[in-house]
Design a protein around this motif. Structure first.
Motif, PDB file in Angstrom:
ATOM      1  N   LEU A 152       0.853  -1.181   0.000  1.00  0.00           N
ATOM      2  CA  LEU A 152       0.000   0.000   0.000  1.00  0.00           C
ATOM      3  C   LEU A 152       0.894   1.239   0.000  1.00  0.00           C
ATOM      4  O   LEU A 152       1.821   1.353   0.801  1.00  0.00           O
ATOM      5  N   ARG A 153       0.605   2.161  -0.882  1.00  0.00           N
ATOM      6  CA  ARG A 153       1.473   3.331  -1.067  1.00  0.00           C
ATOM      7  C   ARG A 153       1.549   4.189   0.185  1.00  0.00           C
ATOM      8  O   ARG A 153       2.611   4.739   0.521  1.00  0.00           O
ATOM      9  N   LEU A 154       0.432   4.333   0.897  1.00  0.00           N
ATOM     10  CA  LEU A 154       0.386   5.178   2.094  1.00  0.00           C
ATOM     11  C   LEU A 154       0.340   4.355   3.379  1.00  0.00           C
ATOM     12  O   LEU A 154       0.163   4.920   4.462  1.00  0.00           O
ATOM     13  N   GLY A 155       0.467   3.042   3.276  1.00  0.00           N
ATOM     14  CA  GLY A 155       0.321   2.188   4.440  1.00  0.00           C
ATOM     15  C   GLY A 155      -1.145   2.044   4.824  1.00  0.00           C
ATOM     16  O   GLY A 155      -2.019   2.743   4.302  1.00  0.00           O
ATOM     17  N   ALA A 156      -1.428   1.137   5.748  1.00  0.00           N
ATOM     18  CA  ALA A 156      -2.816   0.866   6.129  1.00  0.00           C
ATOM     19  C   ALA A 156      -3.483   2.076   6.763  1.00  0.00           C
ATOM     20  O   ALA A 156      -4.606   2.450   6.414  1.00  0.00           O
ATOM     21  N   ALA A 157      -2.798   2.733   7.703  1.00  0.00           N
ATOM     22  CA  ALA A 157      -3.395   3.880   8.393  1.00  0.00           C
ATOM     23  C   ALA A 157      -3.620   5.038   7.426  1.00  0.00           C
ATOM     24  O   ALA A 157      -4.663   5.705   7.463  1.00  0.00           O
ATOM     25  N   GLY A 158      -2.655   5.282   6.553  1.00  0.00           N
ATOM     26  CA  GLY A 158      -2.794   6.353   5.583  1.00  0.00           C
ATOM     27  C   GLY A 158      -3.918   6.085   4.596  1.00  0.00           C
ATOM     28  O   GLY A 158      -4.643   7.010   4.192  1.00  0.00           O
ATOM     29  N   VAL A 163      -9.798   7.281   2.847  1.00  0.00           N
ATOM     30  CA  VAL A 163     -11.202   6.871   2.718  1.00  0.00           C
ATOM     31  C   VAL A 163     -12.085   7.722   3.622  1.00  0.00           C
ATOM     32  O   VAL A 163     -13.188   8.140   3.226  1.00  0.00           O
ATOM     33  N   GLU A 164     -11.604   8.023   4.807  1.00  0.00           N
ATOM     34  CA  GLU A 164     -12.402   8.790   5.762  1.00  0.00           C
ATOM     35  C   GLU A 164     -12.458  10.280   5.429  1.00  0.00           C
ATOM     36  O   GLU A 164     -13.342  10.991   5.934  1.00  0.00           O
ATOM     37  N   SER A 165     -11.565  10.718   4.548  1.00  0.00           N
ATOM     38  CA  SER A 165     -11.524  12.148   4.217  1.00  0.00           C
ATOM     39  C   SER A 165     -12.307  12.498   2.968  1.00  0.00           C
ATOM     40  O   SER A 165     -12.477  13.691   2.661  1.00  0.00           O
ATOM     41  N   MET A 166     -12.793  11.487   2.233  1.00  0.00           N
ATOM     42  CA  MET A 166     -13.438  11.741   0.948  1.00  0.00           C
ATOM     43  C   MET A 166     -14.755  10.977   0.847  1.00  0.00           C
ATOM     44  O   MET A 166     -14.889   9.894   1.419  1.00  0.00           O
ATOM     45  N   PRO A 167     -15.725  11.518   0.104  1.00  0.00           N
ATOM     46  CA  PRO A 167     -16.971  10.769  -0.108  1.00  0.00           C
ATOM     47  C   PRO A 167     -16.731   9.573  -1.016  1.00  0.00           C
ATOM     48  O   PRO A 167     -15.855   9.598  -1.893  1.00  0.00           O
ATOM     49  N   VAL A 168     -17.482   8.511  -0.785  1.00  0.00           N
ATOM     50  CA  VAL A 168     -17.402   7.309  -1.625  1.00  0.00           C
ATOM     51  C   VAL A 168     -18.682   7.252  -2.450  1.00  0.00           C
ATOM     52  O   VAL A 168     -19.782   7.194  -1.890  1.00  0.00           O
ATOM     53  N   SER A 245      -5.260   3.573  -7.488  1.00  0.00           N
ATOM     54  CA  SER A 245      -5.556   2.711  -6.339  1.00  0.00           C
ATOM     55  C   SER A 245      -4.601   3.011  -5.190  1.00  0.00           C
ATOM     56  O   SER A 245      -3.641   3.767  -5.339  1.00  0.00           O
ATOM     57  N   PRO A 246      -4.815   2.401  -4.031  1.00  0.00           N
ATOM     58  CA  PRO A 246      -3.894   2.628  -2.908  1.00  0.00           C
ATOM     59  C   PRO A 246      -2.576   1.864  -3.028  1.00  0.00           C
ATOM     60  O   PRO A 246      -1.698   2.018  -2.178  1.00  0.00           O
ATOM     61  N   TYR A 247      -2.413   1.067  -4.082  1.00  0.00           N
ATOM     62  CA  TYR A 247      -1.216   0.241  -4.211  1.00  0.00           C
ATOM     63  C   TYR A 247      -0.060   1.015  -4.836  1.00  0.00           C
ATOM     64  O   TYR A 247      -0.255   1.874  -5.702  1.00  0.00           O
ATOM     65  N   ASP A 248       1.145   0.675  -4.421  1.00  0.00           N
ATOM     66  CA  ASP A 248       2.357   1.276  -4.980  1.00  0.00           C
ATOM     67  C   ASP A 248       2.880   0.364  -6.089  1.00  0.00           C
ATOM     68  O   ASP A 248       3.461  -0.687  -5.827  1.00  0.00           O
ATOM     69  N   LEU A 249       2.679   0.783  -7.326  1.00  0.00           N
ATOM     70  CA  LEU A 249       3.033  -0.039  -8.476  1.00  0.00           C
ATOM     71  C   LEU A 249       4.224   0.519  -9.246  1.00  0.00           C
ATOM     72  O   LEU A 249       4.471   0.120 -10.389  1.00  0.00           O
ATOM     73  N   ARG A 250       4.961   1.430  -8.630  1.00  0.00           N
ATOM     74  CA  ARG A 250       6.086   2.051  -9.335  1.00  0.00           C
ATOM     75  C   ARG A 250       7.141   1.023  -9.735  1.00  0.00           C
ATOM     76  O   ARG A 250       7.783   1.171 -10.777  1.00  0.00           O
ATOM     77  N   GLU A 251       7.304  -0.004  -8.934  1.00  0.00           N
ATOM     78  CA  GLU A 251       8.279  -1.051  -9.277  1.00  0.00           C
ATOM     79  C   GLU A 251       7.893  -1.763 -10.570  1.00  0.00           C
ATOM     80  O   GLU A 251       8.739  -2.345 -11.252  1.00  0.00           O
ATOM     81  N   HIS A 252       6.618  -1.707 -10.918  1.00  0.00           N
ATOM     82  CA  HIS A 252       6.125  -2.347 -12.142  1.00  0.00           C
ATOM     83  C   HIS A 252       5.980  -1.345 -13.284  1.00  0.00           C
ATOM     84  O   HIS A 252       5.447  -1.696 -14.347  1.00  0.00           O
ATOM     85  N   GLY A 253       6.425  -0.107 -13.075  1.00  0.00           N
ATOM     86  CA  GLY A 253       6.410   0.884 -14.140  1.00  0.00           C
ATOM     87  C   GLY A 253       5.179   1.762 -14.190  1.00  0.00           C
ATOM     88  O   GLY A 253       4.969   2.466 -15.188  1.00  0.00           O
ATOM     89  N   TYR A 254       4.358   1.767 -13.127  1.00  0.00           N
ATOM     90  CA  TYR A 254       3.132   2.560 -13.113  1.00  0.00           C
ATOM     91  C   TYR A 254       3.261   3.674 -12.069  1.00  0.00           C
ATOM     92  O   TYR A 254       3.320   3.404 -10.868  1.00  0.00           O
ATOM     93  N   GLU A 255       3.281   4.914 -12.549  1.00  0.00           N
ATOM     94  CA  GLU A 255       3.327   6.045 -11.634  1.00  0.00           C
ATOM     95  C   GLU A 255       1.939   6.244 -11.014  1.00  0.00           C
ATOM     96  O   GLU A 255       0.915   6.101 -11.694  1.00  0.00           O
ATOM     97  N   PRO A 256       1.864   6.579  -9.740  1.00  0.00           N
ATOM     98  CA  PRO A 256       0.549   6.728  -9.098  1.00  0.00           C
ATOM     99  C   PRO A 256      -0.182   7.985  -9.548  1.00  0.00           C
ATOM    100  O   PRO A 256       0.440   9.002  -9.862  1.00  0.00           O
TER     101      PRO A 256
END
Length: 299
Positions: A152-158, A163-168, A245-256
Motif C-alpha cells: 500500500l502506497r500510504l500504508g494501512a493507516a494512511g 477513505v475517511e476524508s473523501m466521499p465514496v 488505487s492505494p497500491y504502490d506499483l512504481r516497481e512495475h512501471g506505473y506512476e501513481p
C-alpha cells in the motif's frame, strides 16, 4: 443456416490475414501479461483482465468473423462451439464454416439482457466524481489486501485516512460487492445486483471495462475486431484504475495518480472522461451489433 442465408464468404487468404492481424494486435496489447505468465509471475494490473473476467488469452487470440459470415478452407473452425459446417451444393463446391443460427437463438436471452443494460447505461449522464475510491474501499480497515504482492502506497493507516476524508460514490455493483464491511456504509448508496440496470452510468471505469466482458459473452457472434477494441479500452481503464488505487506499483512501471491530492483528482477526472468518451462510441457499436443479431433470431 442454408447457403442462401450467409451474408458473405471469406476466402482462406483473406480471413487468415485478418486472423493474423488480430493475433498480432492482441500480443502487442497483452505482451506484459504474457511475458509475466511465461516467467511464472503475476502481473498486478493485467492479470485482472484474464482472471476476474475468466477469458483466457488462447480464447481471445482466436479470431471470429461474426454471425452471417462464412469461412472457406477453415477446417479448424469445424466443430468449434457455436459453429456449423455447410456443404454447398455442387460437385466442386467447397464446404464453408459459419456460426450456427441455433447457437444464436440459444443466446437470445443473454444478448437481450446485455443490450438493455448497455442502453440503460448510455441513457444517463457520466458521473466523474468517484476518483477511483472503490479500490481504497476494498482495503479499508482490514489486514487483508487483494494484491498482496504489492505494498500500500500510504500504508494501512494512511489508506484508511484517505477513505475517511473523501466521499465514496461507487455506482458499480461488481466493485461495491468487494468493499470491506467497514466501507459498505460509507458508500452514498447501497447497490444490489437487481438494481444494476438502474445504477450503471457511463463514467464508471468498471462499467466501461465491462464492455469487453459483454463482447466476450457474445463470442463468436460478434466480429473479433470489435471485441479487441473493447479489450484495448479495458486495458487502458484498468491501468488508470490501478494507478489511482492505494497500491504502490512504481516497481512495475506505473506512476501513481495521487487521488488524495487536488492535482491527482484532476488528472483522474481528465483521463476518466477520455475513457468514457471512447466507451460511449464502443457502447453504441455493441448495441447496434446486438440489435442486428436479435433481428436475425426469428429468421
Amino acid at each position: 443456416m442454408t447457403a442462401a442465408a450467409i451474408g458473405s464468404v471469406l476466402g482462406a487468404a483473406e480471413w487468415r490475414m485478418r486472423a493474423a492481424a488480430h493475433r498480432d494486435r492482441l500480443d502487442a496489447l497483452a505482451g506484459p501479461y504474457l511475458r509475466a505468465r511465461a516467467a511464472g509471475a503475476k502481473h498486478p494490473v493485467l492479470d485482472f483482465l484474464f482472471t476476474y473476467y475468466g477469458h483466457k488469452p488462447a480464447r481471445l487470440r482466436r479470431w471470429h468473423p461474426g454471425f452471417g459470415v462464412a469461412l472457406a478452407g477453415a477446417a479448424e473452425y469445424d466443430g468449434l462451439r457455436g459453429y456449423q459446417r455447410i456443404d454447398e451444393p455442387g460437385a466442386d463446391a467447397e464446404p464453408v464454416v459459419t456460426v450456427d443460427p441455433e447457437f444464436l437463438r440459444s443466446r437470445a436471452g443473454t444478448l437481450t439482457y446485455i443490450a438493455d443494460l448497455l442502453r440503460a447505461t448510455a441513457s444517463r449522464p457520466a458521473q466523474l466524481s468517484c476518483f477511483g475510491m472503490h479500490e481504497w474501499a476494498m482495503v479499508y480497515r482490514t489486514g487483508e489486501v487483494r494484491h498482496d504482492s504489492v505494498p500500500l502506497r500510504l500504508g494501512a493507516a494512511g489508506t484508511d485516512a484517505v477513505v475517511e476524508s473523501m466521499p465514496v460514490r461507487c455506482t458499480h455493483f461488481d466493485a461495491f460487492r468487494f468493499f470491506t464491511p467497514a466501507a459498505v456504509p460509507r458508500n452514498n448508496r447501497q447497490l444490489t445486483r437487481d438494481d444494476q440496470i438502474h445504477t450503471e452510468q457511463p463514467g464508471c471505469l468498471h462499467a466501461n471495462m465491462d464492455l469487453y466482458k459483454w463482447g466476450f459473452k457474445a463470442t463468436p457472434l460478434l466480429a473479433s475486431e470489435l471485441l479487441l477494441d473493447c479489450f484495448a479500452l479495458a486495458l487502458d481503464a484498468r491501468t488508470l484504475d490501478m494507478q489511482a488505487s492505494p497500491y504502490d506499483l512504481r516497481e512495475h512501471g506505473y506512476e501513481p495518480v495521487r487521488i488524495e491530492t487536488p492535482a491527482g483528482r484532476a488528472e483522474y477526472v481528465r483521463r476518466q472522461a477520455e475513457i468514457a468518451n471512447r466507451a460511449g462510441l464502443l457502447r453504441k457499436r455493441l448495441v447496434a451489433s446486438l440489435d442486428c443479431l436479435l433481428e436475425r433470431v426469428s429468421e
